[in-house]
Design an enzyme around this catalytic site. Structure first.
Site, PDB file in Angstrom:
ATOM      1  N   ASP A  95       6.593   2.405  -6.749  1.00 17.64           N
ATOM      2  CA  ASP A  95       5.996   1.417  -6.019  1.00 17.64           C
ATOM      3  C   ASP A  95       5.079   2.999  -4.811  1.00 17.64           C
ATOM      4  O   ASP A  95       5.947   3.932  -4.512  1.00 17.64           O
ATOM      5  CB  ASP A  95       6.598   0.697  -5.156  1.00 17.64           C
ATOM      6  CG  ASP A  95       5.421  -0.225  -3.905  1.00 17.64           C
ATOM      7  OD1 ASP A  95       4.420  -0.730  -4.321  1.00 17.64           O
ATOM      8  OD2 ASP A  95       5.498   0.572  -3.139  1.00 17.64           O
ATOM      9  N   ASN A 103      -6.403   2.629   2.079  1.00 19.56           N
ATOM     10  CA  ASN A 103      -6.886   1.246   2.465  1.00 19.56           C
ATOM     11  C   ASN A 103      -8.011   1.457   3.308  1.00 19.56           C
ATOM     12  O   ASN A 103      -8.962   0.732   3.978  1.00 19.56           O
ATOM     13  CB  ASN A 103      -6.562   0.312   1.390  1.00 19.56           C
ATOM     14  CG  ASN A 103      -6.430  -0.569  -0.306  1.00 19.56           C
ATOM     15  OD1 ASN A 103      -6.687   0.261  -0.363  1.00 19.56           O
ATOM     16  ND2 ASN A 103      -5.272  -1.217  -0.340  1.00 19.56           N
ATOM     17  N   GLU A 146      -0.288  -1.875  -5.761  1.00 18.99           N
ATOM     18  CA  GLU A 146       0.266  -0.597  -5.883  1.00 18.99           C
ATOM     19  C   GLU A 146       1.486   0.005  -6.358  1.00 18.99           C
ATOM     20  O   GLU A 146       2.514   0.064  -6.489  1.00 18.99           O
ATOM     21  CB  GLU A 146       0.291   0.387  -4.914  1.00 18.99           C
ATOM     22  CG  GLU A 146       1.763   0.154  -3.866  1.00 18.99           C
ATOM     23  CD  GLU A 146       1.185  -1.142  -2.777  1.00 18.99           C
ATOM     24  OE1 GLU A 146       1.680  -2.107  -1.666  1.00 18.99           O
ATOM     25  OE2 GLU A 146       0.591  -2.127  -2.863  1.00 18.99           O
TER      26      GLU A 146
END
Length: 357
Positions: free
Chosen positions: A232, A240, A275
């Site tokens: 991860d 973002n 992700e």
């Protein structure tokens, strides 16, 4: 497309638009310079027998030559167009008959008439494409002036129709084969799209689970154990939020490239979602998987995910590593990997936690 009624009226029009279209129609059949075939050889033989002619030919009029798909009595596969009688035959529908070539001003000085093989008689039935273009003839020739009977004329044209029917069948088979190949390619592409993540091109969650189940089945049948790494990206939401989703997608793409670079070709990589990424390492022990994960951390530390930012953007990742054994189930091993990944996050991120041996 022009119809036969628009056919040129003389032989000096081979550079016209019509002639280019005729040559394209001929090219569509892909017959020029192909090997001999029994189907055409048999038609030539039957034409020779029925018309009582020593020479019989299936010929096609190309740009600067006439080429023989099948021939009896000539011994050659092509001749220059300037000595061709057939180039005149394709300028009119139906049969083209020359009872005596020495009495016809178009052919009296032809070297094939004045010299060997001293051709004196010609009869050619038009070979016409389905859209009306003349391609060549099925013709018979003799060394003596003569005529054909009405029955022989009918038979010669009927045999010419059979030549075209066979060419159309070959064309249909070729188009069918191309269509089947296109359908197979499309089906393969659709299957690939259904199995892969649209952004990264990695296996999606569903197909990774399918591949993982296959590996577990192999292990249960005696294949070496494997390992599973769940990865991860740390603090990805900040990328973002601060740089935008396009920048986030670029980070995921660069991260995917690093995964492909860091792990073996035999390792199976998937995008688990968002992700999160997952890697299965067939035939690898826990220690080997942990070493692979550490190498990946080192690669991440030295490789910017975005170079057009100031400063360049680096990221870290957390990972959990568990083993795949003969007693493992899909849900169990995924749950273990997820728990180990959570521990890595709890311990400060940017690390790998491996289950105990």
């Amino acid at each position: 497309m022009p119809s036969p009624t628009t056919m040129p009226s003389n032989v000096d029009t081979y550079s016209s638009k019509y002639e280019k279209q005729r040559l394209q129609a001929l090219a569509n059949y892909q017959v020029l310079d192909t090997p001999e075939e029994s189907a055409f050889d048999e038609i030539v033989e039957v034409a020779s027998i029925i018309c009582e002619a020593p020479i019989s030919v299936v010929n096609f009029v190309d740009r600067d030559r006439q080429w023989f798909k099948s021939e009896k009595g000539l011994g050659v596969r092509e001749t220059p167009l300037d000595v061709s009688i057939c180039k005149h035959a394709i300028l009119q529908p139906g049969l083209f008959i020359v009872p005596d070539t020495t009495q016809d001003p178009r052919f009296a000085n032809n070297p094939l008439v004045t010299g060997k093989p001293h051709l004196r008689f010609y009869a050619g039935a038009l070979l016409e494409s389905h859209d009306g273009y003349p391609l060549g003839t099925l013709c018979v020739l003799d060394y003596q002036p003569r005529e054909l009977t009405e029955r022989q004329c009918f038979a010669l044209q009927a045999l010419a129709n059979q030549v075209m029917a066979h060419l159309e069948l070959m064309l249909a088979h070729r188009e069918q084969a191309e269509l089947i190949l296109e359908l197979k390619t499309t089906r393969h592409e659709l299957a690939k799209r259904a199995a892969t993540d649209p952004l990264t091109g990695l296996l999606n969650r569903r197909d990774f689970e399918q591949r993982l189940n296959q590996e577990l089945a192999l292990i249960q049948r005696g294949a070496p154990p494997a390992a599973l790494i769940l990865i991860d990206l740390d603090h990805f939401k900040k990328v973002n939020d601060t740089l935008g989703h396009q920048a986030g997608d670029n980070v995921l793409l660069r991260f995917t490239e690093l995964c492909r670079e860091a792990f073996r070709q035999s390792d199976v990589i998937g995008r688990w979602g968002g992700e999160e990424f997952v890697v299965m390492l067939p035939g690898s022990s826990l220690a080997e998987a942990q070493q692979a994960a550490e190498r990946f951390h080192e690669l991440l530390a030295t490789t910017p995910m975005l170079e057009d930012t100031s400063p360049p953007l680096y990221i870290t990742a957390s990972a959990g590593v568990c083993s795949l054994t003969g007693s493992s189930t899909l849900d169990e091993c995924l749950l273990r990997a997820d728990e180990l990944l959570y521990q890595a996050k709890e311990q400060g991120r940017n690390r790998t936690v491996c289950e105990e041996q």
